[in-house]
Design a protein around this motif. Structure first.
Motif, PDB file in Angstrom:
ATOM      1  N   GLN A  84       0.835  -1.337   0.108  1.00 34.02           N
ATOM      2  CA  GLN A  84      -0.111  -0.042  -0.095  1.00 34.02           C
ATOM      3  C   GLN A  84       0.864   1.287  -0.031  1.00 34.02           C
ATOM      4  O   GLN A  84       2.150   1.206   0.284  1.00 34.02           O
ATOM      5  CB  GLN A  84      -0.786   0.020   1.308  1.00 34.02           C
ATOM      6  CG  GLN A  84      -2.116   0.844   1.323  1.00 34.02           C
ATOM      7  CD  GLN A  84      -1.647   2.151   1.929  1.00 34.02           C
ATOM      8  OE1 GLN A  84      -0.576   2.239   2.736  1.00 34.02           O
ATOM      9  NE2 GLN A  84      -2.443   3.250   1.636  1.00 34.02           N
ATOM     10  N   GLY A 122       5.864  10.547  -2.858  1.00 33.91           N
ATOM     11  CA  GLY A 122       4.583  11.004  -2.002  1.00 33.91           C
ATOM     12  C   GLY A 122       4.156   9.837  -1.101  1.00 33.91           C
ATOM     13  O   GLY A 122       3.929   9.876   0.112  1.00 33.91           O
ATOM     14  N   MET A 127       3.308  10.408   3.069  1.00 37.71           N
ATOM     15  CA  MET A 127       2.357   9.195   3.516  1.00 37.71           C
ATOM     16  C   MET A 127       3.134   8.441   4.679  1.00 37.71           C
ATOM     17  O   MET A 127       2.536   8.042   5.670  1.00 37.71           O
ATOM     18  CB  MET A 127       1.631   8.512   2.470  1.00 37.71           C
ATOM     19  CG  MET A 127       0.522   9.405   1.768  1.00 37.71           C
ATOM     20  SD  MET A 127      -0.525   8.499   0.531  1.00 37.71           S
ATOM     21  CE  MET A 127      -1.103   9.363  -0.285  1.00 37.71           C
ATOM     22  N   ASN A 155       2.435   9.140 -10.597  1.00 42.81           N
ATOM     23  CA  ASN A 155       1.622   8.037 -11.343  1.00 42.81           C
ATOM     24  C   ASN A 155       0.017   8.726 -11.418  1.00 42.81           C
ATOM     25  O   ASN A 155      -0.580   8.406 -12.326  1.00 42.81           O
ATOM     26  CB  ASN A 155       1.561   7.004 -10.406  1.00 42.81           C
ATOM     27  CG  ASN A 155       0.550   6.018 -10.929  1.00 42.81           C
ATOM     28  OD1 ASN A 155       1.010   5.624 -12.191  1.00 42.81           O
ATOM     29  ND2 ASN A 155      -0.258   5.591 -10.126  1.00 42.81           N
TER      30      ASN A 155
END
Ligand SMILES: Cc1ncc(C[n+]2csc(CCOP(=O)(O)OP(=O)(O)O)c2C)c(N)n1
Ligand code: SF4
Ligand SMILES: [Mg+2]
Length: 342
Positions: A84, A122, A127, A155
């Protein structure tokens, strides 16, 4: 109960002594769909080439997941797993711990297997920073986290991340007539932060695909030294940075020659500069930052004022930071300290 045979042993990966000594085998091959000139794809190829066949690669969502694993195709030759977006740290730690447990219980042959988890800027610097930080405190597990930094959420069409440079045009920060620079934050200093804040992490390094042998040797060093380790790679991205794909290598070189992205490693707390960065530390003149910025469409709206601001911030890294271009601390100067002591 039988004695567990597993130790924290790592594979001993000697550095490649020059390009001619690099092994010929590839573990990231054709079959991916990244853009032409994508430096992140090159980093994947170099990373796993350096690590060799007894390696598991884990990758968080992003270009290096999506473009590399179109349904039923993949360039990965070694075992590979998607994780994830914010989970590269937990995936690295969980996999390393799982392997160790299976080996300790005798359910798997006891041998050092490299565990590498990659993440984008990112997924990693925004995150997943908490999970990466946690992993870097666990000295009992061997893993490498490699952050490939293309300076946007690429992306999903080039959104602004905490690693996007000041002023860059992204889909979240288009320059306008009223406000020229929507994005006015300075980029995070990921490698410096990881090195300064994690005393159990024995190895942190920065790399760039333009210096391939050095890049591979840093991966080999990280995997050999063991425990949790971290590498930050600056990856020019023709789509997000808006330049001709044939300029990718030149773009990486300019990032280093202007002093914007220093190449260094921190092993057991000792900082070592590399290549052209070392030359800059030894007194070579840095190239003006405008030579780098003005080759990229994402800075096409920059005025002289913006260029001067950017240059001043880079100068600050080199002239004011206690460890130039690595850690942004400054000593309180003696006269100020004396004044305050009164
Ligand atoms: C929790 C979560 N939020 C949003 C997304 C959508 N998403 C997929 S890839 C991606 C961009 C990731 O950016 P980065 O980590 O920098 O990797 P890059 O795409 O630049 O290679 C986003 C936002 C997701 N998969 N999961
Ligand atoms: S958008 Fe950038 S990082 Fe993504 S595949 Fe294209 S060049 Fe590579
Ligand atoms: Mg990114």
């Amino acid at each position: 109960m039988a004695e567990a045979t597993f130790t924290n042993a790592t594979q001993v990966l000697e550095p490649f002594r020059g390009i001619k000594r690099v092994t010929i085998e590839e573990y990231f091959t054709s079959g991916h769909r990244t853009c032409q000139g994508c430096e992140s794809a090159l980093i994947m190829k170099l990373m796993v080439k350096a690590a060799g066949p007894r390696t598991i690669v884990l990758g968080s969502t992003g270009c290096m997941y999506v473009a590399n694993t179109t349904y039923y195709t993949t360039p990965w030759v070694v075992p590979w797993m998607h994780t994830q977006l914010g989970s590269s740290g937990s995936a690295a730690l969980g996999t390393a711990a799982g392997l160790k447990a299976l080996m300790a219980k005798g359910k798997m042959k006891s041998e050092p297997i490299n565990v590498i988890a990659f993440c984008g800027d990112g997924g990693g610097a925004d995150m997943g920073i908490g999970a990466i930080s946690a992993t870097l405190t666990h000295k009992e597990y061997n893993s490498l986290i490699l952050l490939y930094d293309n300076e946007s959420y690429a992306n999903t069409d080039i959104q602004l991340s905490g690693m996007t440079p000041y002023g860059a045009n992204t889909t979240f920060s288009p320059p306008g007539k009223v406000i020229r620079n929507i994005h006015t934050r300075w980029k995070k200093n990921m490698a410096g932060m990881m090195a300064a804040g994690h005393p159990e992490c024995r190895y942190v390094a920065t790399v760039c695909g333009s210096y391939a042998v050095e890049m591979m040797n840093k991966v080999r060093r990280a995997l050999t030294i063991g425990g949790p380790t971290f590498i930050h790679s600056l990856d020019p991205c023709p789509k997000g940075w808006d330049y001709d794909p044939m300029l990718s290598h030149e773009m990486g070189e300019l990032a280093i020659e202007t002093g914007l992205f220093p190449l260094y490693e921190v092993e057991d707390g000792v900082v070592k500069y590399y290549g052209k960065t070392k030359a800059l530390v030894d007194g070579r003149k840095r190239k003006p930052i405008r030579e780098y910025l003005l080759k990229q469409g994402r800075f096409a709206h920059f005025t002289e004022e913006d260029l001067s601001y950017f240059q001043a911030k880079v100068d600050e890294m080199w002239e004011k930071w206690e460890i130039p271009a690595v850690i942004p601390f400054r000593r309180m100067d003696a006269s100020k300290a004396a004044l305050e002591a009164k």
